[in-house]
Design a protein around this motif. Sequence first.
Motif, PDB file in Angstrom:
ATOM      1  N   TYR A   1       0.352   3.496  -8.913  1.00 31.15           N
ATOM      2  CA  TYR A   1      -0.128   2.888  -7.664  1.00 31.15           C
ATOM      3  C   TYR A   1      -1.622   3.042  -7.433  1.00 31.15           C
ATOM      4  O   TYR A   1      -2.132   2.628  -6.401  1.00 31.15           O
ATOM      5  CB  TYR A   1       0.667   3.405  -6.462  1.00 31.15           C
ATOM      6  CG  TYR A   1       0.637   4.908  -6.238  1.00 31.15           C
ATOM      7  CD1 TYR A   1      -0.372   5.511  -5.526  1.00 31.15           C
ATOM      8  CD2 TYR A   1       1.664   5.701  -6.749  1.00 31.15           C
ATOM      9  CE1 TYR A   1      -0.389   6.877  -5.321  1.00 31.15           C
ATOM     10  CE2 TYR A   1       1.662   7.071  -6.538  1.00 31.15           C
ATOM     11  CZ  TYR A   1       0.628   7.653  -5.832  1.00 31.15           C
ATOM     12  OH  TYR A   1       0.620   8.999  -5.617  1.00 31.15           O
ATOM     13  N   THR A   2      -2.350   3.570  -8.376  1.00 38.05           N
ATOM     14  CA  THR A   2      -3.811   3.696  -8.213  1.00 38.05           C
ATOM     15  C   THR A   2      -4.575   2.830  -9.192  1.00 38.05           C
ATOM     16  O   THR A   2      -5.748   3.041  -9.442  1.00 38.05           O
ATOM     17  CB  THR A   2      -4.269   5.159  -8.379  1.00 38.05           C
ATOM     18  OG1 THR A   2      -3.833   5.648  -9.644  1.00 38.05           O
ATOM     19  CG2 THR A   2      -3.749   6.024  -7.255  1.00 38.05           C
ATOM     20  N   LEU A   3      -3.904   1.848  -9.784  1.00 31.22           N
ATOM     21  CA  LEU A   3      -4.563   0.957 -10.745  1.00 31.22           C
ATOM     22  C   LEU A   3      -5.640   0.129 -10.118  1.00 31.22           C
ATOM     23  O   LEU A   3      -5.638  -0.270  -9.030  1.00 31.22           O
ATOM     24  CB  LEU A   3      -3.516   0.043 -11.400  1.00 31.22           C
ATOM     25  CG  LEU A   3      -2.431   0.763 -12.187  1.00 31.22           C
ATOM     26  CD1 LEU A   3      -1.386  -0.227 -12.659  1.00 31.22           C
ATOM     27  CD2 LEU A   3      -3.003   1.521 -13.364  1.00 31.22           C
TER      28      LEU A   3
ATOM     29  N   SER B   1       0.836  -1.193   0.000  1.00 30.49           N
ATOM     30  CA  SER B   1       0.000   0.000   0.000  1.00 30.49           C
ATOM     31  C   SER B   1       0.872   1.244   0.000  1.00 30.49           C
ATOM     32  O   SER B   1       2.069   1.182   0.252  1.00 30.49           O
ATOM     33  CB  SER B   1      -0.892  -0.011   1.246  1.00 30.49           C
ATOM     34  OG  SER B   1      -1.598   1.202   1.365  1.00 30.49           O
ATOM     35  N   THR B   2       0.262   2.384  -0.272  1.00 32.20           N
ATOM     36  CA  THR B   2       0.977   3.662  -0.194  1.00 32.20           C
ATOM     37  C   THR B   2       0.724   4.338   1.149  1.00 32.20           C
ATOM     38  O   THR B   2       1.241   5.404   1.411  1.00 32.20           O
ATOM     39  CB  THR B   2       0.528   4.610  -1.329  1.00 32.20           C
ATOM     40  OG1 THR B   2      -0.865   4.868  -1.196  1.00 32.20           O
ATOM     41  CG2 THR B   2       0.844   4.010  -2.693  1.00 32.20           C
ATOM     42  N   GLU B   3      -0.073   3.737   1.999  1.00 34.46           N
ATOM     43  CA  GLU B   3      -0.394   4.284   3.320  1.00 34.46           C
ATOM     44  C   GLU B   3      -0.038   3.250   4.382  1.00 34.46           C
ATOM     45  O   GLU B   3      -0.278   2.065   4.212  1.00 34.46           O
ATOM     46  CB  GLU B   3      -1.904   4.584   3.434  1.00 34.46           C
ATOM     47  CG  GLU B   3      -2.405   5.631   2.462  1.00 34.46           C
ATOM     48  CD  GLU B   3      -2.140   7.042   2.945  1.00 34.46           C
ATOM     49  OE1 GLU B   3      -2.092   7.240   4.174  1.00 34.46           O
ATOM     50  OE2 GLU B   3      -1.978   7.925   2.105  1.00 34.46           O
TER      51      GLU B   3
ATOM     52  N   TYR C   1       8.006   0.999  -3.959  1.00 35.28           N
ATOM     53  CA  TYR C   1       6.577   0.724  -4.045  1.00 35.28           C
ATOM     54  C   TYR C   1       6.492  -0.714  -4.519  1.00 35.28           C
ATOM     55  O   TYR C   1       6.999  -1.049  -5.601  1.00 35.28           O
ATOM     56  CB  TYR C   1       5.845   1.650  -5.023  1.00 35.28           C
ATOM     57  CG  TYR C   1       4.430   1.188  -5.256  1.00 35.28           C
ATOM     58  CD1 TYR C   1       3.508   1.214  -4.215  1.00 35.28           C
ATOM     59  CD2 TYR C   1       4.028   0.690  -6.477  1.00 35.28           C
ATOM     60  CE1 TYR C   1       2.222   0.757  -4.396  1.00 35.28           C
ATOM     61  CE2 TYR C   1       2.742   0.228  -6.669  1.00 35.28           C
ATOM     62  CZ  TYR C   1       1.840   0.260  -5.633  1.00 35.28           C
ATOM     63  OH  TYR C   1       0.566  -0.208  -5.809  1.00 35.28           O
TER      64      TYR C   1
ATOM     65  N   PRO D   1       1.078   8.796 -10.060  1.00 32.79           N
ATOM     66  CA  PRO D   1      -0.089   8.213  -9.369  1.00 32.79           C
ATOM     67  C   PRO D   1      -0.730   7.041 -10.111  1.00 32.79           C
ATOM     68  O   PRO D   1      -1.196   6.096  -9.483  1.00 32.79           O
ATOM     69  CB  PRO D   1      -1.069   9.382  -9.264  1.00 32.79           C
ATOM     70  CG  PRO D   1      -0.206  10.596  -9.323  1.00 32.79           C
ATOM     71  CD  PRO D   1       0.944  10.248 -10.208  1.00 32.79           C
ATOM     72  N   GLU D   2      -0.704   7.059 -11.429  1.00 32.53           N
ATOM     73  CA  GLU D   2      -1.329   5.958 -12.170  1.00 32.53           C
ATOM     74  C   GLU D   2      -0.624   4.619 -11.931  1.00 32.53           C
ATOM     75  O   GLU D   2      -1.198   3.561 -12.134  1.00 32.53           O
ATOM     76  CB  GLU D   2      -1.414   6.264 -13.667  1.00 32.53           C
ATOM     77  CG  GLU D   2      -0.101   6.558 -14.356  1.00 32.53           C
ATOM     78  CD  GLU D   2       0.266   8.053 -14.375  1.00 32.53           C
ATOM     79  OE1 GLU D   2       1.080   8.419 -15.238  1.00 32.53           O
ATOM     80  OE2 GLU D   2      -0.233   8.844 -13.552  1.00 32.53           O
TER      81      GLU D   2
END
Length: 180
Positions: free
Chosen positions: A178-180, A73-75, A160, A175-176
């Motif tokens: 990690y937001t897939l 995750s990114t969080e 990541y 962002p694209e």
Amino acid sequence: MHADIAKVLIDEGQIQVRVRELGAQISADYRDADNLLLVGVLKGCAMFMMDLVRNIDIPLSFDFIAVASYGESTESSGVVRMLKDLDVDMAGRHVLIVEDIIDSGLTLAYLRSQMQRRGPASLRICTLLNKPERRTADVPVDYLGFDIPNEFVVGYGLDYAERYRNLPYIGVLRPEVYTL
């Protein structure tokens, strides 16, 4: 520049200059300490820590711990799991925790409290990157490389999903990716 990187935030030269400065400051501050132990938080700190160690000109030893709070995750999940503990006893030693990035501060606050219980002579923190606007836990930072904005960064050890660690700079991940 790697195609997945939106922009370079801190280039390789800037990193190396700051690491030399941090090494000189740590050397001066611990000049009279004969038992300095650097504790690196794996995996992200590896490149930073090795460069930092090469720029500290006093006797020291180092060890690593591994914790998980991000996964893929990114969080941060806010739940810290210890994956690898120290191999050496830190009681009575001057300990410097070396971290790649402080985001919320939750992981480092947990580690700091756990290490305080082990009886070090002193306990300080060195981080390459700091995101002050994301902080939710109060963590004292003694040695700081760079304050950065709240962007998702990779490179120079930061990853990541275990990718991008080998980039020689700190870059903002598109962002694209990690937001897939």
